[in-house]
Design an enzyme around this catalytic site. Structure first.
Site, mmCIF file in Angstrom:
data_model
loop_
_atom_site.group_PDB
_atom_site.id
_atom_site.type_symbol
_atom_site.label_atom_id
_atom_site.label_comp_id
_atom_site.label_asym_id
_atom_site.label_seq_id
_atom_site.Cartn_x
_atom_site.Cartn_y
_atom_site.Cartn_z
ATOM 1 N N TYR A 49 0.835 -1.198 0.000
ATOM 2 C CA TYR A 49 0.000 0.000 0.000
ATOM 3 C C TYR A 49 0.877 1.258 0.000
ATOM 4 O O TYR A 49 1.405 1.666 1.024
ATOM 5 C CB TYR A 49 -0.926 0.007 1.209
ATOM 6 C CG TYR A 49 -1.721 -1.265 1.399
ATOM 7 C CD1 TYR A 49 -2.137 -2.033 0.315
ATOM 8 C CD2 TYR A 49 -2.052 -1.715 2.671
ATOM 9 C CE1 TYR A 49 -2.867 -3.206 0.493
ATOM 10 C CE2 TYR A 49 -2.783 -2.874 2.860
ATOM 11 C CZ TYR A 49 -3.177 -3.619 1.766
ATOM 12 O OH TYR A 49 -3.889 -4.784 1.956
ATOM 13 N N HIS A 126 1.025 -12.296 1.385
ATOM 14 C CA HIS A 126 0.081 -11.456 0.659
ATOM 15 C C HIS A 126 -0.121 -11.929 -0.780
ATOM 16 O O HIS A 126 0.806 -11.900 -1.592
ATOM 17 C CB HIS A 126 0.623 -10.024 0.652
ATOM 18 C CG HIS A 126 -0.397 -8.972 0.358
ATOM 19 N ND1 HIS A 126 -0.090 -7.627 0.291
ATOM 20 C CD2 HIS A 126 -1.729 -9.040 0.122
ATOM 21 C CE1 HIS A 126 -1.170 -6.931 0.045
ATOM 22 N NE2 HIS A 126 -2.180 -7.768 -0.081
#
Length: 312
Positions: A49, A126
């Site tokens: 992010y 992830h």
């Protein structure tokens, strides 16, 4: 005041660079202060992010808060250049993946520095959807070593794909999963095999993206609505309109129905919502305090949406 039916956490992806409107530092501070006042103590981020920007900004927001009072997670395996422009959050040009042991150890060390802490309560692999073997051979053993050292409290997988979680569970022992968008009014793919396995093995499930990126909160016709991070197509919009009508017939908002559907499965231990305005968070928590009528699930079953506890 009744508590929400399930605990709630917040994801801080919007503190990175995204294809949504940016959140200023002042806005983020206001959102965080309100969330803390509302009792939220579970916070999630990732180096993806904003290429670390979200971790940096969340670290500043957490400064001064008692570390023992909140649960913090980040992720390994998916990466992006620092503050890179984002056109596609799911597969942005320039993003890369690395599930090797060395990359995992470096990533955790860097995340701890950005977040200003010496430990993570949870570390997720992830989106290793196309890199299962690499994650099993590199990232997960590295995280297990960090767990044995107390640097990481629990290890797991974060993914939008139910099959990814299943593949890892067949070959590894995980503590917790972050299942994004796969048990909602629009998608129940986690219910068939994944959730029963989690229940039988005592694996916690954090259900992220109960609104499928927004459309189950805003409805089909909001100009900025998204389904799985992209503009929804005609079929999805039509489907959501039918769901919304069925909810309205029972006097329930689409947003409230979406939250309760995702929270109702016994495998789900927590909902993880996106960072939002204090009024929006307060509205979500209020929705979670009010159980919809059972007739709502019967109405939705007629649309092919099985009741959230059907077959359990």
């Amino acid at each position: 005041m009744n508590p929400p039916v399930k605990p709630v956490g917040l994801g801080f992806g919007l503190l990175g660079t995204t294809n949504a409107a940016p959140i200023s530092d002042a806005e983020a501070e206001r959102m965080m202060a309100a969330a803390w006042d509302m009792g939220i103590r579970r916070f999630d981020t990732a180096p993806l992010y904003g290429g670390g920007l979200s971790e940096e900004r969340l670290g500043r927001l957490l400064r001064g808060l008692p570390r023992a009072d909140y649960m913090l997670s980040s992720k390994v395996g998916r990466y992006r250049d620092y503050a890179a422009a984002v056109s596609n959050p799911m597969d942005n040009p320039g993003d890369w993946r690395d599930y090797s042991r060395d990359a995992t150890l470096r990533a955790i060390e860097t995340s701890l520095s950005r977040l200003g802490t010496n430990r993570l309560d949870i570390a997720f692999v992830h989106d290793c959807d196309d890199n299962i073997d690499e994650a099993l051979e590199g990232a997960l053993p590295a995280l297990a070593d960090l767990k044995s050292q107390g640097v990481v409290g629990a290890i797991g997988c974060g993914s939008n794909v139910a099959a990814t979680h299943l593949a890892l569970l067949h070959h590894s022992d995980l503590d917790v999963l972050m299942v994004a968008g796969r048990f909602t009014l629009l998608d129940q793919t986690a219910a068939k095999d994944l959730f029963p396995m989690c229940l039988s093995r005592g694996i916690d499930v954090e259900l992220a993206a109960p609104f499928n990126s927004g459309i189950l909160a805003t409805g089909a016709d909001h100009p900025s609505t998204r389904f799985d991070y992209q503009q929804p197509g005609v079929e999805i919009r039509a489907r959501v309109r039918k769901i919304e009508a069925a909810c309205a017939a029972q006097g329930v908002s689409l947003k409230r129905a979406a939250l309760h559907y995702s929270a109702a499965h016994p495998a789900v231990t927590r909902l993880v919502l996106g960072l939002t305005e204090p009024t929006g968070l307060a509205s979500n928590l209020e929705d979670l305090r009010h159980i919809p009528p059972a007739d709502l699930w019967r109405n939705l079953d007629e649309l092919g949406i099985p009741a959230p506890t059907k077959g359990i």
